[in-house]
Design an enzyme around this catalytic site. Structure first.
Site, PDB file in Angstrom:
ATOM      1  N   ASP A  97       0.914  -1.266   0.017  1.00 55.96           N
ATOM      2  CA  ASP A  97       0.001   0.077   0.078  1.00 55.96           C
ATOM      3  C   ASP A  97       1.019   1.298  -0.199  1.00 55.96           C
ATOM      4  O   ASP A  97       1.661   1.352   0.939  1.00 55.96           O
ATOM      5  CB  ASP A  97      -0.882   0.122   1.247  1.00 55.96           C
ATOM      6  CG  ASP A  97      -1.795   1.261   1.333  1.00 55.96           C
ATOM      7  OD1 ASP A  97      -2.840   1.324   0.604  1.00 55.96           O
ATOM      8  OD2 ASP A  97      -1.455   2.239   1.945  1.00 55.96           O
ATOM      9  N   ASP A 112      -3.181   1.804   6.736  1.00 52.81           N
ATOM     10  CA  ASP A 112      -2.310   1.417   5.525  1.00 52.81           C
ATOM     11  C   ASP A 112      -2.149  -0.049   5.597  1.00 52.81           C
ATOM     12  O   ASP A 112      -2.060  -1.044   4.571  1.00 52.81           O
ATOM     13  CB  ASP A 112      -0.838   2.106   5.399  1.00 52.81           C
ATOM     14  CG  ASP A 112      -1.177   3.707   5.374  1.00 52.81           C
ATOM     15  OD1 ASP A 112      -2.125   3.986   4.509  1.00 52.81           O
ATOM     16  OD2 ASP A 112      -0.523   4.576   5.735  1.00 52.81           O
ATOM     17  N   CYS A 146     -12.698  -4.284   5.806  1.00 55.56           N
ATOM     18  CA  CYS A 146     -12.195  -4.714   7.003  1.00 55.56           C
ATOM     19  C   CYS A 146     -11.158  -6.143   6.649  1.00 55.56           C
ATOM     20  O   CYS A 146     -11.676  -7.044   5.953  1.00 55.56           O
ATOM     21  CB  CYS A 146     -13.149  -5.002   8.155  1.00 55.56           C
ATOM     22  SG  CYS A 146     -12.471  -5.985   9.535  1.00 55.56           S
ATOM     23  N   CYS A 169     -17.232  -5.855  13.344  1.00 54.09           N
ATOM     24  CA  CYS A 169     -16.628  -6.630  14.439  1.00 54.09           C
ATOM     25  C   CYS A 169     -15.775  -5.828  15.317  1.00 54.09           C
ATOM     26  O   CYS A 169     -15.271  -6.492  16.364  1.00 54.09           O
ATOM     27  CB  CYS A 169     -15.923  -7.646  13.638  1.00 54.09           C
ATOM     28  SG  CYS A 169     -14.315  -6.939  12.747  1.00 54.09           S
ATOM     29  N   GLU A 208      -1.435  -1.587  -6.272  1.00 52.03           N
ATOM     30  CA  GLU A 208      -2.655  -0.712  -6.720  1.00 52.03           C
ATOM     31  C   GLU A 208      -2.362  -0.117  -7.912  1.00 52.03           C
ATOM     32  O   GLU A 208      -1.140   0.417  -8.282  1.00 52.03           O
ATOM     33  CB  GLU A 208      -3.050   0.565  -5.542  1.00 52.03           C
ATOM     34  CG  GLU A 208      -3.288  -0.240  -4.305  1.00 52.03           C
ATOM     35  CD  GLU A 208      -3.482   0.975  -3.178  1.00 52.03           C
ATOM     36  OE1 GLU A 208      -4.720   1.325  -2.904  1.00 52.03           O
ATOM     37  OE2 GLU A 208      -2.526   1.447  -2.624  1.00 52.03           O
ATOM     38  N   CYS A 266     -13.372  -9.380   8.713  1.00 50.25           N
ATOM     39  CA  CYS A 266     -14.769  -9.867   8.490  1.00 50.25           C
ATOM     40  C   CYS A 266     -15.343  -9.327   7.106  1.00 50.25           C
ATOM     41  O   CYS A 266     -16.354  -9.818   6.446  1.00 50.25           O
ATOM     42  CB  CYS A 266     -15.730  -9.240   9.500  1.00 50.25           C
ATOM     43  SG  CYS A 266     -15.917  -7.443   9.482  1.00 50.25           S
ATOM     44  N   CYS A 300     -13.545  -1.050  12.484  1.00 49.13           N
ATOM     45  CA  CYS A 300     -14.455  -1.762  11.858  1.00 49.13           C
ATOM     46  C   CYS A 300     -15.644  -1.419  12.560  1.00 49.13           C
ATOM     47  O   CYS A 300     -15.716  -1.796  13.875  1.00 49.13           O
ATOM     48  CB  CYS A 300     -14.091  -3.324  11.694  1.00 49.13           C
ATOM     49  SG  CYS A 300     -15.506  -4.304  10.942  1.00 49.13           S
TER      50      CYS A 300
END
Length: 358
Positions: free
Chosen positions: A180, A345, A317, A338, A264, A320, A335
């Site tokens: 990232d 990052d 997330c 959860c 990316e 989850c 999150c």
């Protein structure tokens, strides 16, 4: 695979003068070709580099005796027309802007060869066609090349050429890694490794402003203005070298230690439209990072996986799979489903790494 190498030349004053003459002839040829191309196009004709090259060699070149001066390699005019043709080809394909006239002292360069014969290189000395022996600051690999490009940055001359190099098969420590990229931290890996952003331009911005102000106050055309120009160019080159050195270290580490790398597909030009972050984004060198990663992946035998530009790696997330909005100022992913808390990052890099397993 073909790889290029670029290193600084160790020249005396007479050799620097000879290099400047070659660069001047290459610049003159390129500018003449561009002006003639425009005139022919305005007259309703369709010019190309072959037509311009033939006319220049038969009718223009004999009128300028300084082009055929002793010690001048005559191949530089050929490569100048090739560069002009490539520039127009990129423009017609929409890959670049319309070719512009070259200015003296800005990106001076020229290309030479030995009339199709291989040029031997190796050690700290190299014999250039027509020019003669020149020295370098570092040892060159013992190999051969077809052509050599010589360029100038500030008051230093550099030599660059391509040569065939075998793949380096290295045992990888990790099978998959997600990367990232960001402004705060230059690169965050899914393995937990973080590469800080040194922000070389920002660190040297005050010195650049002082040098620019001194340069503007010098009288135009004076020797002092030329000296201040060289000093300013040296400082810009220093920042560029520091940035490239940082990117080389990161990309080499990634390609040597990971079998699959997921990155990316960043829209750098779109990110630069944000004037609040444009300077910081430009200082990161995201395009150069991707360019280095692509050729080093072939060199060290790893695979590059480019995630879709709209993949919500920062909004998802990593535990989850719940997606939520994440403002840029929010650096910790909390999150809402959860309750898992993780660095923004690192969460994005983990999500990217899972794309390789999908």
């Amino acid at each position: 695979m073909l790889l290029s190498i670029k290193t600084k030349l160790k020249l005396n004053e007479s050799q620097k003068t000879m290099m400047s003459k070659h660069a001047g002839i290459a610049r003159f040829t390129y500018n003449w070709g561009l002006a003639t191309w425009q005139n022919l196009y305005n007259d309703g004709l369709k010019p190309d580099k072959y037509l311009l090259k033939k006319f220049f060699n038969n009718h223009v070149k004999p009128e300028y005796t300084w082009i055929k001066e002793k010690g001048i390699c005559q191949k530089i005019t050929q490569y100048a027309f090739d560069n002009l043709g490539n520039a127009f080809q990129r423009f017609f394909k929409g890959q670049g802007k319309y070719p512009r006239f070259k200015k003296k002292g800005i990106n001076d360069s020229f290309t030479i060869d030995a009339s199709g014969k291989p040029i031997p290189v190796g050690g700290k000395s190299i014999k250039l066609p027509t020019i003669g022996w020149v020295r370098t600051y570092e040892c060159l690999p013992h190999t051969t090349c077809k052509s050599i490009t010589i360029s100038r940055t500030a008051d230093s001359w550099f030599i660059a050429f391509t040569y065939e190099q075998e793949h380096e098969l290295i045992a990888k420590k990790h099978s998959v890694v997600g990367v990232d990229l960001g402004v705060k931290e230059l690169a965050t890996l899914s393995t937990g490794v973080v590469f800080a952003n040194p922000k070389h331009y920002k660190q040297n911005l005050a010195q650049l402003k002082r040098l620019s102000k001194r340069h503007c106050r010098k009288e135009k055309g004076s020797n002092n203005r030329h000296k201040s120009k060289i000093k300013l160019a040296k400082h810009h080159a220093k920042i560029t070298n520091l940035r490239k050195d940082t990117l080389h270290k990161i990309t080499t580490y990634l390609c040597k230690n990971h079998a699959k790398i997921v990155v990316e597909d960043l829209n750098v030009s779109g990110m630069m439209s944000n004037h609040n972050l444009a300077q910081a984004i430009a200082d990161c060198g995201f395009y150069e990072f991707k360019r280095q990663l692509e050729y080093k992946a072939q060199k060290f035998g790893c695979e590059i996986i480019v995630a879709d530009r709209w993949y919500p790696s920062s909004k998802t997330c990593s535990v989850c799979g719940h997606q939520q909005e994440m403002p840029l100022k929010q650096r910790v992913f909390q999150c809402g489903n959860c309750g898992y808390s993780i660095d923004r990052d690192l969460n994005a890099s983990i999500n990217l790494s899972r794309l390789a397993k999908a």
